[in-house]
Design a protein around this motif. Sequence first.
Motif, mmCIF file in Angstrom:
data_model
loop_
_atom_site.group_PDB
_atom_site.id
_atom_site.type_symbol
_atom_site.label_atom_id
_atom_site.label_comp_id
_atom_site.label_asym_id
_atom_site.label_seq_id
_atom_site.Cartn_x
_atom_site.Cartn_y
_atom_site.Cartn_z
ATOM 1 N N LYS A 1 -6.597 -6.644 4.680
ATOM 2 C CA LYS A 1 -5.684 -6.837 5.661
ATOM 3 C C LYS A 1 -4.820 -5.488 5.244
ATOM 4 O O LYS A 1 -4.213 -4.727 6.191
ATOM 5 C CB LYS A 1 -5.018 -8.034 5.184
ATOM 6 C CG LYS A 1 -3.722 -8.263 5.896
ATOM 7 C CD LYS A 1 -3.003 -9.462 5.847
ATOM 8 C CE LYS A 1 -1.818 -9.547 6.755
ATOM 9 N NZ LYS A 1 -1.051 -11.127 6.451
ATOM 10 N N ILE A 2 -4.610 -5.148 3.951
ATOM 11 C CA ILE A 2 -3.994 -3.935 3.411
ATOM 12 C C ILE A 2 -4.627 -2.614 3.792
ATOM 13 O O ILE A 2 -3.942 -1.879 4.416
ATOM 14 C CB ILE A 2 -3.834 -3.821 1.885
ATOM 15 C CG1 ILE A 2 -3.003 -5.058 1.234
ATOM 16 C CG2 ILE A 2 -3.137 -2.255 1.432
ATOM 17 C CD1 ILE A 2 -3.067 -5.422 -0.050
ATOM 18 N N SER B 1 -1.174 3.205 9.679
ATOM 19 C CA SER B 1 -0.090 3.889 9.066
ATOM 20 C C SER B 1 -0.764 5.529 9.135
ATOM 21 O O SER B 1 0.420 6.359 9.441
ATOM 22 C CB SER B 1 0.499 3.267 7.867
ATOM 23 O OG SER B 1 0.926 1.989 7.776
ATOM 24 N N GLU C 1 -7.439 -10.102 1.277
ATOM 25 C CA GLU C 1 -5.929 -9.473 1.434
ATOM 26 C C GLU C 1 -6.224 -7.808 1.241
ATOM 27 O O GLU C 1 -5.291 -7.242 1.686
ATOM 28 C CB GLU C 1 -5.230 -9.900 -0.086
ATOM 29 C CG GLU C 1 -4.837 -11.388 0.280
ATOM 30 C CD GLU C 1 -3.760 -11.446 1.389
ATOM 31 O OE1 GLU C 1 -2.767 -10.567 1.643
ATOM 32 O OE2 GLU C 1 -3.954 -12.327 2.303
ATOM 33 N N ILE C 2 -7.135 -7.355 0.339
ATOM 34 C CA ILE C 2 -7.671 -6.116 0.566
ATOM 35 C C ILE C 2 -7.967 -5.436 1.808
ATOM 36 O O ILE C 2 -7.471 -4.534 2.312
ATOM 37 C CB ILE C 2 -8.508 -5.544 -0.687
ATOM 38 C CG1 ILE C 2 -7.916 -5.941 -2.024
ATOM 39 C CG2 ILE C 2 -9.020 -4.263 -0.371
ATOM 40 C CD1 ILE C 2 -9.181 -5.841 -3.013
ATOM 41 N N ASN D 1 -3.946 -2.156 7.813
ATOM 42 C CA ASN D 1 -2.620 -1.951 7.965
ATOM 43 C C ASN D 1 -2.369 -0.316 7.369
ATOM 44 O O ASN D 1 -1.824 0.337 8.054
ATOM 45 C CB ASN D 1 -1.485 -2.717 7.027
ATOM 46 C CG ASN D 1 -1.691 -4.172 7.928
ATOM 47 O OD1 ASN D 1 -1.820 -4.367 8.876
ATOM 48 N ND2 ASN D 1 -1.191 -4.985 7.063
ATOM 49 N N LEU D 2 -3.025 0.182 6.313
ATOM 50 C CA LEU D 2 -2.977 1.238 5.889
ATOM 51 C C LEU D 2 -3.365 2.576 6.784
ATOM 52 O O LEU D 2 -2.931 3.573 6.812
ATOM 53 C CB LEU D 2 -3.364 1.487 4.405
ATOM 54 C CG LEU D 2 -3.348 2.831 3.562
ATOM 55 C CD1 LEU D 2 -1.752 2.968 3.513
ATOM 56 C CD2 LEU D 2 -3.953 2.583 2.363
ATOM 57 N N ILE E 1 -7.142 2.372 -3.595
ATOM 58 C CA ILE E 1 -7.472 0.918 -3.059
ATOM 59 C C ILE E 1 -9.145 0.914 -3.065
ATOM 60 O O ILE E 1 -9.715 -0.413 -3.406
ATOM 61 C CB ILE E 1 -7.017 0.595 -1.603
ATOM 62 C CG1 ILE E 1 -5.606 0.471 -1.977
ATOM 63 C CG2 ILE E 1 -7.562 -0.490 -1.179
ATOM 64 C CD1 ILE E 1 -4.792 0.162 -0.805
#
Length: 218
Positions: free
Chosen positions: A24-25, A32, A21-22, A28-29, A55
Amino acid sequence: MNNKINVREGVNIAFEMLEEEIGKIVNNLAKSIAEVSKKQDFERTKKLIDIAQRIKEYKNRLIAFKEEWRKIIGNEKAIITRIEISSQNGSSEAREQAPRELKQNNKTGMRTPEREFIIPILEALIELGGKGKVSEVLKLVFERMKNKLKTYDLEKIPAGEIRWRNTARWARKMMIQEGLLEPNSPNGIWEITDKGREYYLQHVEKLKSNNSVRRTSE
């Protein structure tokens, strides 16, 4: 026959899900940040970079927690590493004490642990003359690991990478911490250390010794 359920799997699954999950974040970050930078929105870019840094710090703490857990339950012979559920008495009540999730995960198997990659990575680097590009190293590692990898290892993680390749990268981080690989090798290059070569030679000698004992006993 006794049905043995590895109690470590539940915690390992939790760590793995959190790592994915990290990942994936972070992925995406990064997208961005790139998009906001193009728009020259410096204030928002700074905020996103700050979040990315936090993070990263959290991820490092997660790695530390994972390593601490492994040290606690690292001894395969320790009683706490396994719960033995006897089926000899035909007791369905005893079998139901094990969580269904653990039963299922024990049946299908989770990813191959990072430590299983240590020797293949060292062998690959030695074969390449001590260092090599990531793609070259992983290609040789796969040749050595393909008969050990599980179906789960061959699936993609949310970030898009094949799971076993991601695990190998985590193994490299662990090997750097243990002094087996160079921490300051050029980007995209993995390099073995003198300690790594010594570790590998000790492993080979141990295998020879075990094989010799086995032949003698036969």
